[in-house]
Design an enzyme around this catalytic site. Structure first.
Site, PDB file in Angstrom:
ATOM      1  N   ASP A 197      -2.787  -2.497  -5.144  1.00  0.00           N
ATOM      2  CA  ASP A 197      -1.831  -3.543  -4.775  1.00  0.00           C
ATOM      3  C   ASP A 197      -0.825  -3.799  -5.898  1.00  0.00           C
ATOM      4  O   ASP A 197       0.380  -3.937  -5.661  1.00  0.00           O
ATOM      5  CB  ASP A 197      -2.563  -4.849  -4.467  1.00  0.00           C
ATOM      6  CG  ASP A 197      -3.096  -4.917  -3.051  1.00  0.00           C
ATOM      7  OD1 ASP A 197      -2.677  -4.120  -2.201  1.00  0.00           O
ATOM      8  OD2 ASP A 197      -3.942  -5.799  -2.784  1.00  0.00           O
ATOM      9  N   HIS A 216      -8.856  -1.541  -5.392  1.00  0.00           N
ATOM     10  CA  HIS A 216      -7.784  -1.866  -4.449  1.00  0.00           C
ATOM     11  C   HIS A 216      -6.802  -2.862  -5.067  1.00  0.00           C
ATOM     12  O   HIS A 216      -5.600  -2.810  -4.772  1.00  0.00           O
ATOM     13  CB  HIS A 216      -8.341  -2.440  -3.144  1.00  0.00           C
ATOM     14  CG  HIS A 216      -7.258  -2.689  -2.143  1.00  0.00           C
ATOM     15  ND1 HIS A 216      -6.709  -1.689  -1.374  1.00  0.00           N
ATOM     16  CD2 HIS A 216      -6.570  -3.826  -1.833  1.00  0.00           C
ATOM     17  CE1 HIS A 216      -5.743  -2.187  -0.619  1.00  0.00           C
ATOM     18  NE2 HIS A 216      -5.638  -3.488  -0.881  1.00  0.00           N
ATOM     19  N   HIS A 225       0.844  -1.206   0.000  1.00  0.00           N
ATOM     20  CA  HIS A 225       0.000   0.000   0.000  1.00  0.00           C
ATOM     21  C   HIS A 225       0.875   1.250   0.000  1.00  0.00           C
ATOM     22  O   HIS A 225       0.623   2.204  -0.747  1.00  0.00           O
ATOM     23  CB  HIS A 225      -0.926   0.009   1.214  1.00  0.00           C
ATOM     24  CG  HIS A 225      -1.853  -1.152   1.274  1.00  0.00           C
ATOM     25  ND1 HIS A 225      -2.616  -1.442   2.383  1.00  0.00           N
ATOM     26  CD2 HIS A 225      -2.154  -2.102   0.353  1.00  0.00           C
ATOM     27  CE1 HIS A 225      -3.338  -2.519   2.148  1.00  0.00           C
ATOM     28  NE2 HIS A 225      -3.066  -2.948   0.933  1.00  0.00           N
ATOM     29  N   HIS A 253      -0.473 -11.004  -5.045  1.00  0.00           N
ATOM     30  CA  HIS A 253       0.907 -10.625  -4.724  1.00  0.00           C
ATOM     31  C   HIS A 253       1.883 -11.659  -5.274  1.00  0.00           C
ATOM     32  O   HIS A 253       2.943 -11.318  -5.797  1.00  0.00           O
ATOM     33  CB  HIS A 253       1.096 -10.496  -3.213  1.00  0.00           C
ATOM     34  CG  HIS A 253       0.221  -9.467  -2.579  1.00  0.00           C
ATOM     35  ND1 HIS A 253       0.202  -8.159  -2.989  1.00  0.00           N
ATOM     36  CD2 HIS A 253      -0.675  -9.554  -1.556  1.00  0.00           C
ATOM     37  CE1 HIS A 253      -0.660  -7.478  -2.251  1.00  0.00           C
ATOM     38  NE2 HIS A 253      -1.204  -8.303  -1.378  1.00  0.00           N
TER      39      HIS A 253
END
Length: 296
Positions: A236, A232, A75, A259
């Site tokens: 990321d 969001h 973030h 991720h």
């Protein structure tokens, strides 16, 4: 366009997502070609920002070694990407970044407080030269050549409050602050309960995440955007790409990325020098890309 750092050191304190304890964060300016360097003040440990520093991607992006680590950096790094910061020392007194409100907007405000200044040397970027793609079942992430930076993300959650969402974001600092930075991370109540039973996510609350039960959003204030979830995911992705240490000139695309896949994409990109080049932004006359870093 020149490299950037901050005008002065600034500090903030926030709760760590996993330990639920206060984390002190300090940002300090660095000279040209220093890069982004993380520092564990409690361990006197420096961790340079690089894909080779990533040691875990299961719940967040974690950098470090057997000597120590810093978790949940994505973030914060999305704000660093958006503001075009090249050189910075990031000091924390624990093993994770503060979660703040679960988005990047608090980090944007901290950078605004510090002020962003240009330095003497030309800004370097990663220019994508050919498509690089990583797949896992029907999930994928990719980077492809483009004259501008853009992000397109698709998600499909079997949940009535999420469902199928898609968002396309043509990068600019101004658009990031207005339309991406405030998008919060999200979690499902049953998963949080399990994690807390394992002494994880102890700092998670409706003050720093969107909470969902089996049917609905639990936050009394509701959502900040109709498609806050997919926005969001773009946040990321920007933070995960910034682990490479440079802004990226190219198109990022994803379906159900993570991720883990973002990290694998960075590793695959760097594995073949014909995939990319690191160049001074002025040398390739990327005027539109350079102008996208203007805040107004």
């Amino acid at each position: 366009m020149k490299q950037k750092t901050i005008a002065k050191a600034v500090e903030a304190v926030g709760i760590g997502l996993h330990k639920g304890e206060p984390i002190k964060l300090r940002l300090e300016p660095l000279g040209c070609d220093s890069g982004i360097v993380f520092y564990r003040e409690d361990e006197a440990l420096s961790i340079p920002l690089s894909p080779s520093s990533v040691i875990d991607t299961r719940m967040a992006t974690v950098i470090g070694s057997d000597k120590g680590f810093i978790s949940t950096i994505e973030h914060f790094l999305s704000a660093i990407y958006a503001y075009g910061i090249d050189n910075l020392r990031v000091v924390v007194d624990g093993n994770e970044m503060p979660i703040m409100d679960g988005s990047a907007i608090s980090f944007c405000m901290l950078l605004d407080e510090a002020g962003v200044v240009s330095q003497e040397k030309a800004k370097k970027i990663i220019r994508i030269k050919k498509e690089v793609r990583v797949e896992e079942g029907d999930k994928f992430v990719s980077l492809s050549p483009s004259s501008k930076a853009s992000f397109e993300f698709n998600i499909d959650f079997k949940h009535p409050a999420i469902g199928k969402q898609v968002h396309h974001f043509n990068f600019s600092t101004k658009e990031f602050v207005e339309n991406i930075a405030r998008a919060r991370t999200f979690g499902f109540a049953h998963e949080i309960q399990y994690l807390q039973s394992q002494n994880l996510a102890l700092g998670a609350s409706l003050q720093n995440a969107i909470g969902l039960d089996s049917q609905r959003v639990l936050n009394p204030e509701g959502l900040r955007f109709d498609n806050e979830f997919v926005r969001h995911k773009i946040l990321d992705a920007m933070g995960d790409l910034m682990v490479m240490g440079y802004n990226v000139l190219g198109k990022y695309s994803s379906y159900a990325g993570s991720h883990k896949l973002n990290h694998e994409l960075s590793v695959k990109l760097f594995s073949d020098s014909s995939n990319y080049e690191i160049v001074a932004i002025d040398s390739i006359k990327a005027v539109e890309f350079a102008s996208s870093f203007a805040k107004i």
